[in-house]
Design a protein around this motif. Structure first.
Motif, PDB file in Angstrom:
ATOM      1  N   LEU A 162      -7.688   6.864  -8.251  1.00 31.20           N
ATOM      2  CA  LEU A 162      -7.746   6.646  -6.804  1.00 31.20           C
ATOM      3  C   LEU A 162      -6.482   7.166  -6.122  1.00 31.20           C
ATOM      4  O   LEU A 162      -6.548   7.877  -5.118  1.00 31.20           O
ATOM      5  CB  LEU A 162      -7.920   5.156  -6.510  1.00 31.20           C
ATOM      6  CG  LEU A 162      -7.982   4.744  -5.048  1.00 31.20           C
ATOM      7  CD1 LEU A 162      -9.229   5.311  -4.387  1.00 31.20           C
ATOM      8  CD2 LEU A 162      -7.962   3.232  -4.931  1.00 31.20           C
ATOM      9  N   ILE A 163      -5.333   6.853  -6.696  1.00 29.66           N
ATOM     10  CA  ILE A 163      -4.059   7.306  -6.121  1.00 29.66           C
ATOM     11  C   ILE A 163      -3.965   8.830  -6.177  1.00 29.66           C
ATOM     12  O   ILE A 163      -3.612   9.476  -5.183  1.00 29.66           O
ATOM     13  CB  ILE A 163      -2.877   6.650  -6.855  1.00 29.66           C
ATOM     14  CG1 ILE A 163      -2.878   5.141  -6.600  1.00 29.66           C
ATOM     15  CG2 ILE A 163      -1.551   7.263  -6.415  1.00 29.66           C
ATOM     16  CD1 ILE A 163      -1.976   4.357  -7.542  1.00 29.66           C
ATOM     17  N   ALA A 216       0.831  -1.206   0.000  1.00 31.11           N
ATOM     18  CA  ALA A 216       0.000   0.000   0.000  1.00 31.11           C
ATOM     19  C   ALA A 216       0.864   1.254   0.000  1.00 31.11           C
ATOM     20  O   ALA A 216       0.574   2.223  -0.705  1.00 31.11           O
ATOM     21  CB  ALA A 216      -0.937  -0.005   1.206  1.00 31.11           C
ATOM     22  N   ARG A 217       1.942   1.231   0.774  1.00 29.40           N
ATOM     23  CA  ARG A 217       2.852   2.387   0.817  1.00 29.40           C
ATOM     24  C   ARG A 217       3.493   2.604  -0.557  1.00 29.40           C
ATOM     25  O   ARG A 217       3.556   3.725  -1.044  1.00 29.40           O
ATOM     26  CB  ARG A 217       3.915   2.177   1.889  1.00 29.40           C
ATOM     27  CG  ARG A 217       4.746   3.417   2.155  1.00 29.40           C
ATOM     28  CD  ARG A 217       5.746   3.344   3.271  1.00 29.40           C
ATOM     29  NE  ARG A 217       6.234   2.368   4.021  1.00 29.40           N
ATOM     30  CZ  ARG A 217       6.013   1.094   4.457  1.00 29.40           C
ATOM     31  NH1 ARG A 217       5.358   0.562   4.290  1.00 29.40           N
ATOM     32  NH2 ARG A 217       6.488   0.244   5.134  1.00 29.40           N
ATOM     33  N   HIS A 264      -6.104  10.642  -3.669  1.00 30.09           N
ATOM     34  CA  HIS A 264      -5.580  10.607  -2.304  1.00 30.09           C
ATOM     35  C   HIS A 264      -4.210  11.266  -2.222  1.00 30.09           C
ATOM     36  O   HIS A 264      -3.454  11.025  -1.278  1.00 30.09           O
ATOM     37  CB  HIS A 264      -5.520   9.163  -1.796  1.00 30.09           C
ATOM     38  CG  HIS A 264      -6.853   8.624  -1.419  1.00 30.09           C
ATOM     39  ND1 HIS A 264      -7.717   8.074  -2.337  1.00 30.09           N
ATOM     40  CD2 HIS A 264      -7.495   8.586  -0.227  1.00 30.09           C
ATOM     41  CE1 HIS A 264      -8.819   7.700  -1.724  1.00 30.09           C
ATOM     42  NE2 HIS A 264      -8.712   8.008  -0.447  1.00 30.09           N
ATOM     43  N   LEU A 284      -0.734   4.694  -1.362  1.00 25.92           N
ATOM     44  CA  LEU A 284      -1.919   4.761  -0.509  1.00 25.92           C
ATOM     45  C   LEU A 284      -1.613   4.093   0.829  1.00 25.92           C
ATOM     46  O   LEU A 284      -2.132   3.021   1.142  1.00 25.92           O
ATOM     47  CB  LEU A 284      -3.101   4.046  -1.192  1.00 25.92           C
ATOM     48  CG  LEU A 284      -3.561   4.627  -2.519  1.00 25.92           C
ATOM     49  CD1 LEU A 284      -4.549   3.695  -3.196  1.00 25.92           C
ATOM     50  CD2 LEU A 284      -4.157   5.999  -2.324  1.00 25.92           C
ATOM     51  N   GLY A 286      -1.541  10.728  -3.854  1.00 27.33           N
ATOM     52  CA  GLY A 286      -0.423   9.791  -3.879  1.00 27.33           C
ATOM     53  C   GLY A 286       0.685  10.293  -4.777  1.00 27.33           C
ATOM     54  O   GLY A 286       0.537  11.303  -5.482  1.00 27.33           O
ATOM     55  N   ASP A 313      -7.285   2.946 -10.910  1.00 23.08           N
ATOM     56  CA  ASP A 313      -6.283   2.956  -9.833  1.00 23.08           C
ATOM     57  C   ASP A 313      -5.536   4.282  -9.813  1.00 23.08           C
ATOM     58  O   ASP A 313      -5.281   4.846  -8.745  1.00 23.08           O
ATOM     59  CB  ASP A 313      -5.301   1.798 -10.002  1.00 23.08           C
ATOM     60  CG  ASP A 313      -5.941   0.437  -9.751  1.00 23.08           C
ATOM     61  OD1 ASP A 313      -7.047   0.389  -9.169  1.00 23.08           O
ATOM     62  OD2 ASP A 313      -5.328  -0.580 -10.137  1.00 23.08           O
TER      63      ASP A 313
END
Length: 126
Positions: A83-84, A24-25, A87, A29, A89, A80
């Motif tokens: 999503l990243i 995840a890191r 957030h 995320l 990312g 994806d």
């Protein structure tokens, strides 16, 4: 190319399942709690299933269904990436997802071209 993508998916799925916090890191995320790893296992199972189906189709030389699977799967790295990015990312993680999308689009195109040419050759022989 499809086999390489499938192997990459299986590798990513294994990595996510074995080390969900680190995965995840690396994805950009990070988990707020190591116990909060549900989305990582969703990613791992999704990736493993798609990878196994792709390898099965490639092994059976079922190229039309494989091309369809690649086309459908190409949308996943775009989601994806969104999503990243949503957030906040790392840009590098977003870039990897978009590069994966590009790779899958090229793979789909080459599969479709091969299928079309194979059909043309088969019809010319008849």
């Amino acid at each position: 190319m499809a086999i390489l993508a499938a192997l990459y998916l299986l590798f990513s799925a294994a990595r996510a399942a074995i080390e969900p916090v680190a995965f995840a890191r690396a994805l950009g995320l990070p988990l707020t709690s190591p116990a909060d790893n549900g989305f990582v296992f969703v990613y791992a199972t999704r990736s493993a299933l798609i990878g196994l189906v792709a390898l099965t189709l490639a092994g059976r030389r079922d190229l039309s269904p494989l091309a369809l699977l690649v086309a459908v799967a190409a949308g996943l790295p775009v989601l994806d990436a969104a999503l990243i990015a949503g957030h906040r990312g790392p840009t590098a993680s977003v870039a990897v997802q978009l590069a994966t999308f590009g790779y899958l689009v090229v793979t789909w195109y080459l599969l479709r071209r091969h299928i079309r040419r194979s059909r043309e050759v088969a019809s010319a022989v008849v």
